[in-house]
Write a protein that holds these residues in place. Sequence first.
Motif, PDB file in Angstrom:
ATOM      1  N   LYS A 126       0.946  -1.163  -0.160  1.00 48.20           N
ATOM      2  CA  LYS A 126       0.057  -0.113   0.057  1.00 48.20           C
ATOM      3  C   LYS A 126       0.785   1.304  -0.031  1.00 48.20           C
ATOM      4  CE  LYS A 126      -3.791  -2.628   1.765  1.00 48.20           C
ATOM      5  NZ  LYS A 126      -4.129  -3.202   3.002  1.00 48.20           N
ATOM      6  N   ALA A 127       1.978   1.271   0.826  1.00 48.68           N
ATOM      7  CA  ALA A 127       2.894   2.300   0.629  1.00 48.68           C
ATOM      8  C   ALA A 127       3.555   2.553  -0.942  1.00 48.68           C
ATOM      9  CB  ALA A 127       4.096   2.221   1.479  1.00 48.68           C
ATOM     10  N   THR A 128       3.838   1.342  -1.601  1.00 45.35           N
ATOM     11  CA  THR A 128       4.243   1.550  -3.025  1.00 45.35           C
ATOM     12  C   THR A 128       2.922   2.329  -3.693  1.00 45.35           C
ATOM     13  OG1 THR A 128       5.659  -0.390  -2.471  1.00 45.35           O
ATOM     14  CG2 THR A 128       5.032   0.319  -4.897  1.00 45.35           C
ATOM     15  N   ARG A 129       1.851   1.962  -3.488  1.00 45.23           N
ATOM     16  CA  ARG A 129       0.843   2.375  -4.384  1.00 45.23           C
ATOM     17  C   ARG A 129       0.771   3.717  -3.941  1.00 45.23           C
ATOM     18  NH1 ARG A 129      -3.372  -0.483  -6.970  1.00 45.23           N
ATOM     19  NH2 ARG A 129      -2.957  -2.094  -5.776  1.00 45.23           N
ATOM     20  N   ALA A 130       0.909   4.272  -2.720  1.00 49.50           N
ATOM     21  CA  ALA A 130       0.657   5.555  -2.494  1.00 49.50           C
ATOM     22  C   ALA A 130       1.643   6.476  -2.926  1.00 49.50           C
ATOM     23  CB  ALA A 130       0.842   5.805  -0.782  1.00 49.50           C
ATOM     24  N   ALA A 131       3.287   5.961  -3.174  1.00 53.33           N
ATOM     25  CA  ALA A 131       4.191   6.372  -3.747  1.00 53.33           C
ATOM     26  C   ALA A 131       3.845   6.834  -5.115  1.00 53.33           C
ATOM     27  CB  ALA A 131       5.346   5.647  -3.761  1.00 53.33           C
ATOM     28  N   GLY A 132       3.105   6.023  -5.920  1.00 58.37           N
ATOM     29  CA  GLY A 132       2.720   6.192  -7.300  1.00 58.37           C
ATOM     30  C   GLY A 132       1.679   7.178  -7.397  1.00 58.37           C
ATOM     31  N   GLN A 133       0.728   7.331  -6.557  1.00 56.21           N
ATOM     32  CA  GLN A 133      -0.316   8.376  -6.377  1.00 56.21           C
ATOM     33  C   GLN A 133       0.368   9.547  -6.209  1.00 56.21           C
ATOM     34  OE1 GLN A 133      -2.957   5.650  -3.656  1.00 56.21           O
ATOM     35  NE2 GLN A 133      -4.144   7.617  -4.236  1.00 56.21           N
ATOM     36  N   LEU A 134       1.699   9.955  -5.288  1.00 56.30           N
ATOM     37  CA  LEU A 134       2.117  11.093  -4.916  1.00 56.30           C
ATOM     38  C   LEU A 134       2.934  11.454  -6.446  1.00 56.30           C
ATOM     39  CD1 LEU A 134       3.385  10.260  -1.539  1.00 56.30           C
ATOM     40  CD2 LEU A 134       1.545  11.933  -2.065  1.00 56.30           C
ATOM     41  N   ALA A 135       3.449  10.516  -7.023  1.00 51.99           N
ATOM     42  CA  ALA A 135       4.064  10.738  -8.318  1.00 51.99           C
ATOM     43  C   ALA A 135       3.161  11.347  -9.443  1.00 51.99           C
ATOM     44  CB  ALA A 135       5.067   9.779  -8.626  1.00 51.99           C
ATOM     45  N   GLY A 136       2.037  11.374  -9.249  1.00 51.46           N
ATOM     46  CA  GLY A 136       1.031  11.548 -10.056  1.00 51.46           C
ATOM     47  C   GLY A 136       0.622  10.539 -11.202  1.00 51.46           C
ATOM     48  N   LEU A 137       0.832   8.968 -10.757  1.00 50.78           N
ATOM     49  CA  LEU A 137       0.621   8.198 -11.591  1.00 50.78           C
ATOM     50  C   LEU A 137      -0.586   7.278 -10.926  1.00 50.78           C
ATOM     51  CD1 LEU A 137       4.273   6.721 -11.920  1.00 50.78           C
ATOM     52  CD2 LEU A 137       2.974   7.525 -13.772  1.00 50.78           C
ATOM     53  N   LYS A 138      -1.476   6.699 -11.831  1.00 44.30           N
ATOM     54  CA  LYS A 138      -2.382   5.896 -11.616  1.00 44.30           C
ATOM     55  C   LYS A 138      -1.996   4.384 -11.668  1.00 44.30           C
ATOM     56  CE  LYS A 138      -6.980   4.089 -13.344  1.00 44.30           C
ATOM     57  NZ  LYS A 138      -8.075   4.251 -14.453  1.00 44.30           N
ATOM     58  N   VAL A 139      -2.079   3.775 -10.147  1.00 38.39           N
ATOM     59  CA  VAL A 139      -1.307   2.320 -10.151  1.00 38.39           C
ATOM     60  C   VAL A 139      -2.312   1.339  -9.778  1.00 38.39           C
ATOM     61  CG1 VAL A 139       0.372   1.064  -8.841  1.00 38.39           C
ATOM     62  CG2 VAL A 139       0.681   3.555  -9.082  1.00 38.39           C
ATOM     63  N   GLU A 140      -3.106   0.737 -10.929  1.00 40.67           N
ATOM     64  CA  GLU A 140      -3.902  -0.214 -10.980  1.00 40.67           C
ATOM     65  C   GLU A 140      -3.541  -1.508 -10.625  1.00 40.67           C
ATOM     66  OE1 GLU A 140      -6.963  -0.454 -14.011  1.00 40.67           O
ATOM     67  OE2 GLU A 140      -7.995   1.414 -13.533  1.00 40.67           O
TER      68      GLU A 140
END
Length: 569
Positions: A126-140
């Motif tokens: 979940k932390a990895t998914r949050a990092a993607g969101q913080l980078a402006g990426l959609k992580v499905e």
Amino acid sequence: MIVGIDLGTTNSLIAVWEDGAARLIPNSLGEVLTPSCVSVDEDGSILVGRAARERLQTHPQHSAANFKRLMGSDKTIFLGKRAFRPEELSALVLRSLKEDAEAALGRPVEEAVITVPAYFSDAQRKATRAAGQLAGLKVERLLNEPTAAALAYGIHLREGESKFLVFDLGGGTFDVSVLDLFDGVMEVRASAGDNHLGGEDFVAVLVERFFETSKAPATLRHDAAFMQRLGAQAELAKRALSDSPRAEIVAGDGRQDYRMELDEATLEKACSLLLARLRSPVERALRDASLPLAELDNIVLAGGATRMPIVRRMAARMFGRFPSCEINPDEVVALGAAVQAGLKMRDAALDEVVMTDVAPYSLGVSTTVRISGDHFSHGHFDPIIERNTVVPVSRVKRYFPIRDDQQIIELVVYQGEARMAGDNIKLGQLEVRLPQGAADHGVDVRFTYDVNGLLQVEATVVATKEVHSLVIEGNPGLLSEQEIAQRFVALSELKIHPRDRIENRTLLARAERLYQHLRGMPREQLGREITSFETALESQDQRVIVPAAKSFRDVVDYFDHQSFLLPDA
């Protein structure tokens, strides 16, 4: 546009599925490997990649690496006076990769498949998914690294049934996955690993040995700049042994150089405990998969640390054959992520493949065990979903109160493998009230776990059919959606060093690192060259900067190659 990203402990890569093939995208320096390092420059701007890695040695208090190992925790990392969470530092690396891809492809990148160690916990995923969101990426989709390696080797395209094992030793983590391909389905049979075992640990062993054999004073352990230089030299020596029989580690404190000779036999002996730790996850994965070693059709190596001859020899002895390593182990996971991106885009060049995954850890509740009569033993872990169960999955168990007049059952949910609940990771708790006379019927507790790491807990009072539910989406220390939104704004406002100037800043950082290593006349000469190049940069005139950079690069290359051959001043 969907890209594939290998967010690594030591290095990160980005790749794209294009024209029927996976292709790595180079960064602004023309390199496909971007060091997973972040640094705050003198002007307050953020540096990511090789420039930041060079500054680890010259400005250790303003630079950070290896933060992937802290993902899923609430630890704070200070770069100077500025505080970051591990997710935020990872987000800065991801954003840098995203910008590189957009510059190379000429179009926006909005979505990514990001790889994670197969043995990452729910919190780390979940932390990895949050990092993607913080980078402006959609992580499905988070894709397990061993599965990505299998995709890169095209194992999903093979006809008939195939059983194989992926041995993935990266910079900071070790994963083993046993996979089974049949009828277009790639099934993960079992995963095991160690989230604190990787190439960085081999470097740490060399650093310890250096202090034991080189007569370097123990007080240097408290010198952050010296320790960074020593770690970098140990890493270079470790890599050198992949191509030559001997190497030397040299590190100085400004007054004296300390040296340690190194050969493969010495490295293997020093790292014997680490090599032994590689065996246990392999045995556990094969045991959980109920698969004899002889039935494996192939063994695939992934992760940069598998380049070490001592690791390859150990793997060959363990498996009784030489593993496959045709694809660069540093690149194989990113290429596999790009294949998965192509599958998500439904590219016509790819046949559809169904992939199943498994729960990396057991999930269960804390229970009380009756010893005899009125004597009880509390805090035992009772798994409801065992590790390596294929997901998505739903399992139910019935629990009874320990007393007839008990009015409340408290369900405390844990993740892990330890016998006692307190030794595992607590995920949450649910309180269930029991009406009068319901104790005899008990409570049915159902765990439902999906591929995105979302666990739903339902407790049904059998007597009344009353349902209590708990959805565990986060873990202690993780950012909430609101916090992610707030930190996204804060990160967006950070001054990121411009891409078009990063090559010159990396060159300067490399020169500053060499300057600290040199002494005497060579040091003075390089200092003058650094000042001259900084003056050229201040002119902001490309007609001055371009030839100055070429000349300065030649000087830095010379000192980099000659630094260990220079006489003492």
